[in-house]
Design an enzyme around this catalytic site. Sequence first.
Site, mmCIF file in Angstrom:
data_model
loop_
_atom_site.group_PDB
_atom_site.id
_atom_site.type_symbol
_atom_site.label_atom_id
_atom_site.label_comp_id
_atom_site.label_asym_id
_atom_site.label_seq_id
_atom_site.Cartn_x
_atom_site.Cartn_y
_atom_site.Cartn_z
ATOM 1 N N ILE A 27 0.790 -1.469 0.230
ATOM 2 C CA ILE A 27 -0.119 -0.223 0.338
ATOM 3 C C ILE A 27 0.983 1.339 -0.069
ATOM 4 O O ILE A 27 0.155 2.417 -0.228
ATOM 5 C CB ILE A 27 -0.990 0.058 0.967
ATOM 6 N N ASN B 203 -3.173 1.671 15.754
ATOM 7 C CA ASN B 203 -3.960 1.303 16.918
ATOM 8 C C ASN B 203 -3.859 2.347 16.834
ATOM 9 O O ASN B 203 -4.169 4.037 16.661
ATOM 10 C CB ASN B 203 -3.072 0.515 17.330
ATOM 11 N N GLY C 58 3.314 -4.414 11.600
ATOM 12 C CA GLY C 58 2.821 -4.549 9.559
ATOM 13 C C GLY C 58 2.792 -3.388 8.619
ATOM 14 O O GLY C 58 3.695 -2.638 8.789
ATOM 15 N N VAL C 59 1.673 -2.926 8.311
ATOM 16 C CA VAL C 59 1.202 -1.474 7.571
ATOM 17 C C VAL C 59 1.684 -0.190 8.613
ATOM 18 O O VAL C 59 1.830 0.491 7.411
ATOM 19 C CB VAL C 59 -0.342 -2.116 6.461
ATOM 20 N N ASP C 60 1.145 0.086 9.408
ATOM 21 C CA ASP C 60 1.401 0.846 9.939
ATOM 22 C C ASP C 60 3.006 1.141 10.478
ATOM 23 O O ASP C 60 3.244 2.080 9.796
ATOM 24 C CB ASP C 60 0.885 1.465 11.807
ATOM 25 N N SER D 268 -7.535 -5.100 10.457
ATOM 26 C CA SER D 268 -7.343 -6.120 11.232
ATOM 27 C C SER D 268 -7.156 -7.730 10.296
ATOM 28 O O SER D 268 -6.752 -8.464 11.707
ATOM 29 C CB SER D 268 -8.896 -5.809 11.582
ATOM 30 N N GLY E 244 -4.356 -8.519 10.435
ATOM 31 C CA GLY E 244 -3.357 -9.440 10.242
ATOM 32 C C GLY E 244 -2.433 -9.471 11.627
ATOM 33 O O GLY E 244 -3.113 -10.236 12.512
ATOM 34 N N ILE E 245 -1.372 -8.605 12.490
ATOM 35 C CA ILE E 245 -1.441 -8.494 13.897
ATOM 36 C C ILE E 245 -2.650 -8.153 14.607
ATOM 37 O O ILE E 245 -2.927 -9.181 16.152
ATOM 38 C CB ILE E 245 -0.806 -7.310 15.048
HETATM 39 N N1 AR6 Z 1 0.971 -2.996 2.055
HETATM 40 C C1 AR6 Z 1 -0.485 -3.612 1.887
HETATM 41 N N2 AR6 Z 1 -0.588 -4.171 3.614
HETATM 42 C C2 AR6 Z 1 -0.448 -4.834 4.236
HETATM 43 C C3 AR6 Z 1 0.997 -4.796 4.523
HETATM 44 C C4 AR6 Z 1 1.644 -3.400 3.777
HETATM 45 N N3 AR6 Z 1 2.943 -2.391 3.525
HETATM 46 N N4 AR6 Z 1 1.755 -5.058 5.177
HETATM 47 C C5 AR6 Z 1 1.348 -5.589 5.855
HETATM 48 N N5 AR6 Z 1 -0.046 -5.737 5.631
HETATM 49 P P1 AR6 Z 1 -2.139 -5.178 9.876
HETATM 50 P P2 AR6 Z 1 -4.138 -5.056 12.001
HETATM 51 C C6 AR6 Z 1 -1.422 -5.839 5.240
HETATM 52 O O1 AR6 Z 1 -1.530 -5.854 11.354
HETATM 53 O O2 AR6 Z 1 -4.194 -6.170 11.593
HETATM 54 C C7 AR6 Z 1 0.030 -2.996 14.145
HETATM 55 O O3 AR6 Z 1 1.252 -2.675 14.956
HETATM 56 C C8 AR6 Z 1 -1.020 -7.465 6.402
HETATM 57 O O4 AR6 Z 1 -0.513 -8.828 5.548
HETATM 58 O O5 AR6 Z 1 -0.737 -4.510 9.135
HETATM 59 O O6 AR6 Z 1 -4.937 -4.171 11.783
HETATM 60 C C9 AR6 Z 1 -1.063 -1.186 14.511
HETATM 61 O O7 AR6 Z 1 -0.289 -0.428 15.106
HETATM 62 C C10 AR6 Z 1 -2.605 -7.783 6.644
HETATM 63 O O8 AR6 Z 1 -3.658 -8.605 5.791
HETATM 64 O O9 AR6 Z 1 -2.910 -4.370 10.738
HETATM 65 C C11 AR6 Z 1 -1.732 -1.812 15.763
HETATM 66 O O10 AR6 Z 1 -1.237 -2.413 16.063
HETATM 67 C C12 AR6 Z 1 -3.142 -6.179 6.956
HETATM 68 O O11 AR6 Z 1 -2.459 -5.521 5.810
HETATM 69 C C13 AR6 Z 1 -1.738 -3.400 14.768
HETATM 70 O O12 AR6 Z 1 -0.911 -3.786 13.853
HETATM 71 C C14 AR6 Z 1 -3.436 -5.950 8.067
HETATM 72 O O13 AR6 Z 1 -2.392 -6.540 8.712
HETATM 73 C C15 AR6 Z 1 -2.882 -3.413 13.943
HETATM 74 O O14 AR6 Z 1 -3.296 -5.141 13.029
#
Ligand code: AR6
Length: 170
Positions: free
Chosen positions: A10, A23, A31-33, A121, A123-124
């Site tokens: 993204i 968060n 993750g994406v954040d 939501s 991922g983590i």
């Molecule tokens: N581009 C697109 N999608 C991605 C990328 C990227 N660069 N990186 C990961 N994903 P997550 P959550 C996907 O964990 O579950 C953070 O620590 C990933 O594979 O990013 O909402 C925040 O600060 C998954 O399918 O977000 C919060 O504490 C999706 O994005 C917590 O994680 C979401 O994964 C939020 O957890």
Amino acid sequence: MEIELIEGDITAQSVDAIVNAANSSLLGGGGVDGAIHRKGGPDILAETRKLRAAKYGRGLPVGQAVATTAGRLPAHWVVHTVGPVFSATEDRSELLRACYINSLRVADELGAASVAFPLISAGIYRWPVEDAVRQALTVLRAATPATLRTATLVLYGAETAAIARAVATT
Ligand code: AR6
């Protein structure tokens, strides 16, 4: 509004607004954040700190969304939203849909024509991918925004993209 599903990162999307699965602290994470703050640079964090101080002393509530500029990213804005942590015993899907509804509203208020979402939501926060896609598409397909023309669901990795495409066609 047209809905696209793509496999990718993204942070590389040249759209008006990208959505961050943040968060409540709005101060970054994994993750994406983590990727958005890493590639976007410190300006994004400077803005989220100000938002915390001015408006969200206790953090951004789950399901809500708020925008900052996008620093060095190709997008113009980042819309930060906080997804619910998945629970096997409590249905939190309304909160997950609220993330999409409120992020679309914020992007639309900015006058964005295009917005890209990660799978909030999934991922983590452990939301099962198939249902995360279903919740996202339910909101995106029902949306009637004013300025948005395209919403892209950016799936990270081939496996997630394959699941999403299967869900989208059923
Ligand atoms: N581009 C697109 N999608 C991605 C990328 C990227 N660069 N990186 C990961 N994903 P997550 P959550 C996907 O964990 O579950 C953070 O620590 C990933 O594979 O990013 O909402 C925040 O600060 C998954 O399918 O977000 C919060 O504490 C999706 O994005 C917590 O994680 C979401 O994964 C939020 O957890």
